[in-house]
Enzyme design. Sequence first.
Site, PDB file in Angstrom:
ATOM      1  N   SER A 187       0.781  -1.243   0.000  1.00 55.46           N
ATOM      2  CA  SER A 187       0.000   0.000   0.000  1.00 55.46           C
ATOM      3  C   SER A 187       0.812   1.292   0.000  1.00 55.46           C
ATOM      4  CB  SER A 187      -0.928   0.009   1.219  1.00 55.46           C
ATOM      5  OG  SER A 187      -0.158   0.188   2.404  1.00 55.46           O
TER       6      SER A 187
ATOM      7  N   THR B  22      -8.501   2.608  -4.126  1.00 50.01           N
ATOM      8  CA  THR B  22      -7.981   3.933  -3.764  1.00 50.01           C
ATOM      9  C   THR B  22      -8.355   4.994  -4.795  1.00 50.01           C
ATOM     10  OG1 THR B  22      -5.889   5.136  -3.547  1.00 50.01           O
ATOM     11  CG2 THR B  22      -5.824   3.172  -4.905  1.00 50.01           C
ATOM     12  N   ASP B  23      -8.353   6.245  -4.359  1.00 42.56           N
ATOM     13  CA  ASP B  23      -8.572   7.353  -5.304  1.00 42.56           C
ATOM     14  C   ASP B  23      -7.369   7.553  -6.221  1.00 42.56           C
ATOM     15  OD1 ASP B  23      -6.772   8.438  -3.458  1.00 42.56           O
ATOM     16  OD2 ASP B  23      -7.999  10.185  -2.957  1.00 42.56           O
ATOM     17  N   GLU B  24      -6.219   6.960  -5.874  1.00 40.36           N
ATOM     18  CA  GLU B  24      -4.999   7.197  -6.669  1.00 40.36           C
ATOM     19  C   GLU B  24      -5.103   6.608  -8.075  1.00 40.36           C
ATOM     20  OE1 GLU B  24      -1.224   6.753  -4.850  1.00 40.36           O
ATOM     21  OE2 GLU B  24      -1.920   7.497  -2.916  1.00 40.36           O
TER      22      GLU B  24
ATOM     23  N   TYR C 208       2.452   1.769  -7.418  1.00 38.48           N
ATOM     24  CA  TYR C 208       1.359   1.379  -6.511  1.00 38.48           C
ATOM     25  C   TYR C 208       0.002   1.596  -7.168  1.00 38.48           C
ATOM     26  CZ  TYR C 208      -2.263   2.058  -2.988  1.00 38.48           C
ATOM     27  OH  TYR C 208      -3.449   2.015  -2.299  1.00 38.48           O
ATOM     28  N   SER C 209      -0.236   2.831  -7.658  1.00 38.76           N
ATOM     29  CA  SER C 209      -1.580   3.120  -8.179  1.00 38.76           C
ATOM     30  C   SER C 209      -1.847   2.347  -9.467  1.00 38.76           C
ATOM     31  CB  SER C 209      -1.795   4.620  -8.368  1.00 38.76           C
ATOM     32  OG  SER C 209      -0.788   5.202  -9.154  1.00 38.76           O
TER      33      SER C 209
ATOM     34  N   LYS D 156      -2.960  -1.027  -8.327  1.00 38.18           N
ATOM     35  CA  LYS D 156      -4.331  -1.005  -7.794  1.00 38.18           C
ATOM     36  C   LYS D 156      -5.329  -0.828  -8.942  1.00 38.18           C
ATOM     37  CE  LYS D 156      -5.725  -1.112  -4.137  1.00 38.18           C
ATOM     38  NZ  LYS D 156      -6.114  -2.237  -3.202  1.00 38.18           N
TER      39      LYS D 156
ATOM     40  N   LEU E 184       2.307   9.545   6.039  1.00 41.72           N
ATOM     41  CA  LEU E 184       2.594  10.913   6.479  1.00 41.72           C
ATOM     42  C   LEU E 184       2.265  11.192   7.957  1.00 41.72           C
ATOM     43  CD1 LEU E 184       3.446  13.847   5.542  1.00 41.72           C
ATOM     44  CD2 LEU E 184       1.001  14.281   5.326  1.00 41.72           C
TER      45      LEU E 184
ATOM     46  N   ARG F 137       9.094  13.352  -3.953  1.00 41.04           N
ATOM     47  CA  ARG F 137       8.801  11.985  -4.421  1.00 41.04           C
ATOM     48  C   ARG F 137       8.748  12.015  -5.954  1.00 41.04           C
ATOM     49  NH1 ARG F 137       3.122   9.667  -2.270  1.00 41.04           N
ATOM     50  NH2 ARG F 137       4.349   8.875  -0.549  1.00 41.04           N
TER      51      ARG F 137
HETATM   52  P1  NAD Z   1      -1.474  -1.805   4.991  1.00 37.06           P
HETATM   53  O1  NAD Z   1      -0.234  -1.786   4.184  1.00 37.06           O
HETATM   54  O2  NAD Z   1      -1.478  -1.132   6.314  1.00 37.06           O
HETATM   55  O3  NAD Z   1      -1.951  -3.306   5.226  1.00 37.06           O
HETATM   56  C1  NAD Z   1      -1.931  -4.266   4.207  1.00 37.06           C
HETATM   57  C2  NAD Z   1      -2.134  -5.630   4.845  1.00 37.06           C
HETATM   58  O4  NAD Z   1      -2.161  -6.609   3.801  1.00 37.06           O
HETATM   59  C3  NAD Z   1      -1.021  -6.041   5.810  1.00 37.06           C
HETATM   60  O5  NAD Z   1      -1.555  -6.576   6.987  1.00 37.06           O
HETATM   61  C4  NAD Z   1      -0.239  -7.087   5.034  1.00 37.06           C
HETATM   62  O6  NAD Z   1       0.397  -8.050   5.871  1.00 37.06           O
HETATM   63  C5  NAD Z   1      -1.331  -7.703   4.184  1.00 37.06           C
HETATM   64  N1  NAD Z   1      -0.814  -8.336   2.960  1.00 37.06           N
HETATM   65  C6  NAD Z   1       0.073  -7.813   2.073  1.00 37.06           C
HETATM   66  N2  NAD Z   1       0.309  -8.676   1.088  1.00 37.06           N
HETATM   67  C7  NAD Z   1      -0.460  -9.772   1.332  1.00 37.06           C
HETATM   68  C8  NAD Z   1      -0.683 -11.002   0.654  1.00 37.06           C
HETATM   69  N3  NAD Z   1      -0.034 -11.280  -0.488  1.00 37.06           N
HETATM   70  N4  NAD Z   1      -1.542 -11.876   1.189  1.00 37.06           N
HETATM   71  C9  NAD Z   1      -2.187 -11.615   2.342  1.00 37.06           C
HETATM   72  N5  NAD Z   1      -2.010 -10.481   3.028  1.00 37.06           N
HETATM   73  C10 NAD Z   1      -1.175  -9.554   2.529  1.00 37.06           C
HETATM   74  O7  NAD Z   1      -2.592  -1.183   4.039  1.00 37.06           O
HETATM   75  P2  NAD Z   1      -3.840  -0.254   4.419  1.00 37.06           P
HETATM   76  O8  NAD Z   1      -3.409   1.165   4.457  1.00 37.06           O
HETATM   77  O9  NAD Z   1      -4.556  -0.844   5.563  1.00 37.06           O
HETATM   78  O10 NAD Z   1      -4.712  -0.444   3.088  1.00 37.06           O
HETATM   79  C11 NAD Z   1      -5.618  -1.528   2.984  1.00 37.06           C
HETATM   80  C12 NAD Z   1      -6.287  -1.475   1.620  1.00 37.06           C
HETATM   81  O11 NAD Z   1      -6.962  -0.225   1.462  1.00 37.06           O
HETATM   82  C13 NAD Z   1      -5.295  -1.575   0.453  1.00 37.06           C
HETATM   83  O12 NAD Z   1      -5.881  -2.356  -0.553  1.00 37.06           O
HETATM   84  C14 NAD Z   1      -5.122  -0.132   0.000  1.00 37.06           C
HETATM   85  O13 NAD Z   1      -4.805  -0.075  -1.378  1.00 37.06           O
HETATM   86  C15 NAD Z   1      -6.500   0.436   0.278  1.00 37.06           C
HETATM   87  N6  NAD Z   1      -6.555   1.877   0.572  1.00 37.06           N
HETATM   88  C16 NAD Z   1      -5.731   2.430   1.519  1.00 37.06           C
HETATM   89  C17 NAD Z   1      -5.857   3.791   1.814  1.00 37.06           C
HETATM   90  C18 NAD Z   1      -4.984   4.445   2.872  1.00 37.06           C
HETATM   91  O14 NAD Z   1      -5.018   5.682   2.995  1.00 37.06           O
HETATM   92  N7  NAD Z   1      -4.220   3.724   3.652  1.00 37.06           N
HETATM   93  C19 NAD Z   1      -6.797   4.567   1.145  1.00 37.06           C
HETATM   94  C20 NAD Z   1      -7.604   3.968   0.173  1.00 37.06           C
HETATM   95  C21 NAD Z   1      -7.498   2.613  -0.093  1.00 37.06           C
HETATM   96  O1  DAU Z   2      -5.104   8.409  -1.578  1.00 34.65           O
HETATM   97  C1  DAU Z   2      -5.185   7.137  -0.999  1.00 34.65           C
HETATM   98  C2  DAU Z   2      -3.799   6.608  -0.772  1.00 34.65           C
HETATM   99  O2  DAU Z   2      -3.265   7.347   0.319  1.00 34.65           O
HETATM  100  C3  DAU Z   2      -3.746   5.113  -0.469  1.00 34.65           C
HETATM  101  O3  DAU Z   2      -4.191   4.415  -1.588  1.00 34.65           O
HETATM  102  C4  DAU Z   2      -2.327   4.686  -0.113  1.00 34.65           C
HETATM  103  O4  DAU Z   2      -2.314   3.315   0.255  1.00 34.65           O
HETATM  104  C5  DAU Z   2      -1.844   5.523   1.046  1.00 34.65           C
HETATM  105  O5  DAU Z   2      -0.512   5.200   1.343  1.00 34.65           O
HETATM  106  C6  DAU Z   2      -1.975   7.010   0.715  1.00 34.65           C
HETATM  107  O6  DAU Z   2      -1.019   7.391  -0.321  1.00 34.65           O
HETATM  108  P1  DAU Z   2      -0.190   8.761  -0.222  1.00 34.65           P
HETATM  109  O7  DAU Z   2       1.013   8.640  -1.050  1.00 34.65           O
HETATM  110  O8  DAU Z   2      -1.080   9.936  -0.447  1.00 34.65           O
HETATM  111  O9  DAU Z   2       0.150   8.717   1.379  1.00 34.65           O
HETATM  112  P2  DAU Z   2       1.463   9.069   2.183  1.00 34.65           P
HETATM  113  O10 DAU Z   2       1.094   9.082   3.626  1.00 34.65           O
HETATM  114  O11 DAU Z   2       2.626   8.234   1.769  1.00 34.65           O
HETATM  115  O12 DAU Z   2       1.766  10.564   1.728  1.00 34.65           O
HETATM  116  C7  DAU Z   2       0.801  11.602   1.907  1.00 34.65           C
HETATM  117  C8  DAU Z   2       1.376  12.873   1.319  1.00 34.65           C
HETATM  118  O13 DAU Z   2       2.477  13.299   2.149  1.00 34.65           O
HETATM  119  C9  DAU Z   2       1.955  12.707  -0.070  1.00 34.65           C
HETATM  120  O14 DAU Z   2       1.701  13.879  -0.827  1.00 34.65           O
HETATM  121  C10 DAU Z   2       3.455  12.550   0.158  1.00 34.65           C
HETATM  122  C11 DAU Z   2       3.694  13.377   1.412  1.00 34.65           C
HETATM  123  N1  DAU Z   2       4.780  12.894   2.295  1.00 34.65           N
HETATM  124  C12 DAU Z   2       4.772  11.590   2.683  1.00 34.65           C
HETATM  125  C13 DAU Z   2       5.771  11.091   3.491  1.00 34.65           C
HETATM  126  C14 DAU Z   2       5.781   9.641   3.909  1.00 34.65           C
HETATM  127  C15 DAU Z   2       5.765  13.766   2.731  1.00 34.65           C
HETATM  128  O15 DAU Z   2       5.762  14.968   2.401  1.00 34.65           O
HETATM  129  N2  DAU Z   2       6.742  13.278   3.552  1.00 34.65           N
HETATM  130  C16 DAU Z   2       6.807  11.973   3.924  1.00 34.65           C
HETATM  131  O16 DAU Z   2       7.771  11.580   4.647  1.00 34.65           O
END
Ligand code: NAD
Ligand code: DAU
Length: 363
Positions: A83, A132-134, A158-159, A162, A198, A290
Amino acid sequence: MILVTGGAGFIGANFVLDWIDTVGEQVVNLDKLTYAGNLSSLSRLADDARHCFVRGDIGDSQLVRELLKTHKPRAVVHFAAESHVDRSIHGPEAFLQTNILGTFRLLEEVRAWHAMLEPAARAAFRFLHVSTDEVYGSLGGDDPAFTEQHPFQPNSPYSASKAASDHLVRAWHHTYGLPVVTTNCSNNYGPLQFPEKLIPLMIHNALAGRDLPVYGDGANVRDWLYVGDHCAAIRRVLEAGRLGETYNVGGNSEMRNLDVVHLLCDLLDELRPRADGASYRSQIRFVTDRPGHDRRYAIDARKLAGELGWTPSLDFASGLRRTVRWYLDNQPWVDDVTSGAYRGWTELNYGARSAAPVEGAHS
Ligand code: NAD
Ligand code: DAU
């Protein structure tokens, strides 16, 4: 019962905990326990018979087949994924393996099992894909928010992975009739988020006296949603979402990254002031951006509100305060999840980023 994949990760663990609390139905939780999966997030359920944890890979077809046969879930809620965007830039292959191939294998097993169900169970079954919105790409400052009709324009490994998984889920519905629904959500925050993202990273670094690394000029915009609200949206879509449809989920909380970091520093100044009396803002550093960094995400979630009546319950200020308090009160969890390979990751991602002062970026 339901089968949850990735239920030891950030959103999955919050979902499983909320599900047991609010619905009370049994959960089989299939998770590989990568660096991002932590059983300590689920310690509250250690003696709860409604939670059955299975360590394994969604790409292990035989294991998934056995789990479906043994537990006969009425739904699959699919969170499991790699993710983190920055990790996908350093090492995309794991993202293709789990997010694309893993989702494909999971879909194939669910399809075969679903086809053998009795008509009533077959009609009631759901596969909910969490995305995800990405997948929609990046917006300009004045562009309207993403709707479900926005073309897919993913920009990171990543995106892209997804987006591919979303397409597979759609195709398995249209071609094979698998009863799927997909959610595309904006940035989540809240308890149990691994400190590579973040908000928890900034809290963790601030408390440790380390730099707060803001990428580029800090003006990239994200829409933030409290994780509990995302879980509520998923429950609602699972309950009443129309088959084959996608639903955007968002927080109506667009924020520039630098403003998020400022808010975090102000909350920490209030709740856990530094011993020297200085503000945590003095730890902010602008660092190399990034690669391919999407400028802005914004979500139009009117379809979900209009069809299913879901809207977020928490505004960003209240959710962020709640989140900071949680991290302050749960340092043992943070210590636990950062005790392994975490250090190696931070060196890989941040070690080579030069400090990049940006004129006027503090305003
Ligand atoms: P995360 O990285 O915190 O957790 C992912 C989990 O999946 C972990 O527990 C990991 O062990 C498990 N995993 C990874 N590969 C695996 C595999 N091959 N088989 C079984 N388990 C596996 O992710 P998150 O932030 O909780 O995101 C969960 C879902 O929501 C993802 O699909 C992500 O794309 C989506 N999503 C996340 C966000 C966000 O802001 N975090 C936003 C929108 C959508
Ligand atoms: O939009 C949904 C997505 O949000 C999910 O699908 C992803 O799984 C989740 O990781 C998240 O992606 P982002 O790339 O937006 O999240 P992140 O927390 O990594 O970064 C948020 C913003 O902050 C992004 O613009 C990058 C910036 N950033 C991030 C880190 C880790 C920094 O400026 N400094 C940092 O150290």
